[in-house]
Design a protein around this motif. Structure first.
Motif, mmCIF file in Angstrom:
data_model
loop_
_atom_site.group_PDB
_atom_site.id
_atom_site.type_symbol
_atom_site.label_atom_id
_atom_site.label_comp_id
_atom_site.label_asym_id
_atom_site.label_seq_id
_atom_site.Cartn_x
_atom_site.Cartn_y
_atom_site.Cartn_z
ATOM 1 N N ILE A 1 0.867 -1.175 0.000
ATOM 2 C CA ILE A 1 0.000 0.000 0.000
ATOM 3 C C ILE A 1 0.904 1.226 0.000
ATOM 4 O O ILE A 1 1.683 1.434 0.933
ATOM 5 C CB ILE A 1 -0.939 0.028 1.220
ATOM 6 N N PHE A 2 0.829 2.014 -1.080
ATOM 7 C CA PHE A 2 1.555 3.272 -1.168
ATOM 8 C C PHE A 2 0.561 4.373 -0.802
ATOM 9 O O PHE A 2 -0.572 4.381 -1.302
ATOM 10 C CB PHE A 2 2.078 3.514 -2.583
ATOM 11 N N ILE A 3 0.989 5.293 0.043
ATOM 12 C CA ILE A 3 0.121 6.383 0.479
ATOM 13 C C ILE A 3 0.796 7.705 0.158
ATOM 14 O O ILE A 3 1.916 7.966 0.582
ATOM 15 C CB ILE A 3 -0.166 6.318 1.996
ATOM 16 N N LYS A 4 0.097 8.534 -0.593
ATOM 17 C CA LYS A 4 0.558 9.897 -0.888
ATOM 18 C C LYS A 4 -0.215 10.835 0.016
ATOM 19 O O LYS A 4 -1.443 10.812 0.053
ATOM 20 C CB LYS A 4 0.298 10.230 -2.364
ATOM 21 N N THR A 5 0.513 11.631 0.797
ATOM 22 C CA THR A 5 -0.111 12.569 1.712
ATOM 23 C C THR A 5 0.442 13.973 1.487
ATOM 24 O O THR A 5 1.421 14.163 0.770
ATOM 25 C CB THR A 5 0.106 12.135 3.178
ATOM 26 N N SER B 1 -4.705 14.980 4.003
ATOM 27 C CA SER B 1 -5.336 14.190 2.951
ATOM 28 C C SER B 1 -4.398 13.046 2.579
ATOM 29 O O SER B 1 -3.178 13.207 2.584
ATOM 30 C CB SER B 1 -5.635 15.047 1.718
ATOM 31 N N MET B 2 -5.011 11.901 2.279
ATOM 32 C CA MET B 2 -4.210 10.737 1.917
ATOM 33 C C MET B 2 -4.875 10.000 0.767
ATOM 34 O O MET B 2 -6.084 9.788 0.776
ATOM 35 C CB MET B 2 -4.058 9.808 3.110
ATOM 36 N N ASP B 3 -4.063 9.658 -0.213
ATOM 37 C CA ASP B 3 -4.510 8.832 -1.330
ATOM 38 C C ASP B 3 -3.811 7.489 -1.219
ATOM 39 O O ASP B 3 -2.592 7.425 -1.060
ATOM 40 C CB ASP B 3 -4.169 9.488 -2.671
ATOM 41 N N VAL C 1 9.080 5.151 -6.111
ATOM 42 C CA VAL C 1 7.967 4.924 -7.029
ATOM 43 C C VAL C 1 7.207 6.235 -7.176
ATOM 44 O O VAL C 1 6.781 6.825 -6.181
ATOM 45 C CB VAL C 1 7.030 3.806 -6.496
ATOM 46 N N GLU C 2 7.077 6.690 -8.401
ATOM 47 C CA GLU C 2 6.359 7.933 -8.678
ATOM 48 C C GLU C 2 4.854 7.719 -8.523
ATOM 49 O O GLU C 2 4.320 6.695 -8.966
ATOM 50 C CB GLU C 2 6.644 8.399 -10.107
ATOM 51 N N VAL C 3 4.180 8.672 -7.942
ATOM 52 C CA VAL C 3 2.723 8.588 -7.780
ATOM 53 C C VAL C 3 2.048 8.477 -9.138
ATOM 54 O O VAL C 3 1.082 7.732 -9.305
ATOM 55 C CB VAL C 3 2.184 9.794 -6.975
ATOM 56 N N SER C 4 2.576 9.159 -10.153
ATOM 57 C CA SER C 4 1.973 9.083 -11.490
ATOM 58 C C SER C 4 2.001 7.649 -12.019
ATOM 59 O O SER C 4 1.093 7.228 -12.728
ATOM 60 C CB SER C 4 2.677 10.028 -12.467
ATOM 61 N N TRP C 5 3.022 6.874 -11.665
ATOM 62 C CA TRP C 5 3.096 5.477 -12.097
ATOM 63 C C TRP C 5 2.009 4.658 -11.418
ATOM 64 O O TRP C 5 1.429 3.763 -12.012
ATOM 65 C CB TRP C 5 4.450 4.865 -11.786
ATOM 66 N N LEU C 6 1.745 4.966 -10.150
ATOM 67 C CA LEU C 6 0.688 4.270 -9.406
ATOM 68 C C LEU C 6 -0.683 4.568 -9.997
ATOM 69 O O LEU C 6 -1.607 3.785 -9.874
ATOM 70 C CB LEU C 6 0.734 4.656 -7.932
ATOM 71 N N LYS C 7 -0.770 5.701 -10.658
ATOM 72 C CA LYS C 7 -2.005 6.074 -11.349
ATOM 73 C C LYS C 7 -2.070 5.461 -12.746
ATOM 74 O O LYS C 7 -3.063 5.610 -13.442
ATOM 75 C CB LYS C 7 -2.100 7.605 -11.462
#
Length: 181
Positions: free
Chosen positions: A88-92, A98-100, A136-142
């Motif tokens: 689980i990767f979390i971007k805050t 806020s957390m994605d 790991v880039e968030v854009s890659w997770l998207k």
């Protein structure tokens, strides 16, 4: 002052809460042993008797560090043994308001880390001077293409195409399916 461990604990607790919201029973392994290796949480289904170990990574920037270090040739020693379950990767944001959440299966995690690190180490027009930390880039997770951010970047390296076919955002079913019969 923030400590690295405190940030990790915030991510673990946030993931734990989200898993509980999904109706998943969860235990934080780091409540019993400081920095349990290769997993932070264990999720269980008492009805099926199944369990799954989960690694959690939290980041405040566009690049979430994995805790792994690459060799100079782009390989990551024992990657398949270090990734033992879903991640689980979390971007805050800076204030943790806020957390994605981005959920990857074990196989997706391994493939994304392998291919993106190979891209970073071997396809950039530069020389490494030390073993890089793997992020790991968030854009890659998207599931997005990493756009060249600087005018000369396309000359320096090709854009990276994520190995994910779709976004991993809030894909809790990747965990719940592992706990079913």
């Amino acid at each position: 002052m923030e400590h690295k461990l405190d940030i990790g604990r915030i991510g673990e607790k946030a993931a734990e809460l989200e898993l509980l919201k999904q109706g998943i029973e969860v235990i934080n392994l780091n409540d019993f042993r400081n920095n349990y290796e290769n997993a932070d949480l264990i999720c269980m289904n008492r009805k099926t008797g199944k369990s799954v170990m989960i690694q959690v990574k939290l980041g405040k920037t566009h690049n979430i560090l994995t805790g792994l270090t690459s060799e100079m040739d782009g390989t990551i020693p024992d990657l398949e043994h270090k990734v033992i379950g879903p991640w689980i990767f979390i971007k805050t944001d800076e204030e943790f308001k806020s957390m994605d959440f981005y959920i990857l299966t074990r196989e997706e995690t391994i493939e994304l880390i392998k291919s993106s690190n190979d891209w970073y180490v071997n396809q950039w027009n530069r020389r490494l001077t030390s073993k890089p930390m793997v992020g790991v880039e968030v854009s890659w997770l998207k599931g997005e293409i990493t756009e060249a951010s600087k005018p000369n970047a396309k000359k320096q390296h090709p854009e990276y195409q994520s190995t994910l076919q779709e976004t991993a955002h809030n894909k809790w079913s990747k965990i719940t399916k592992l706990l079913e019969l």
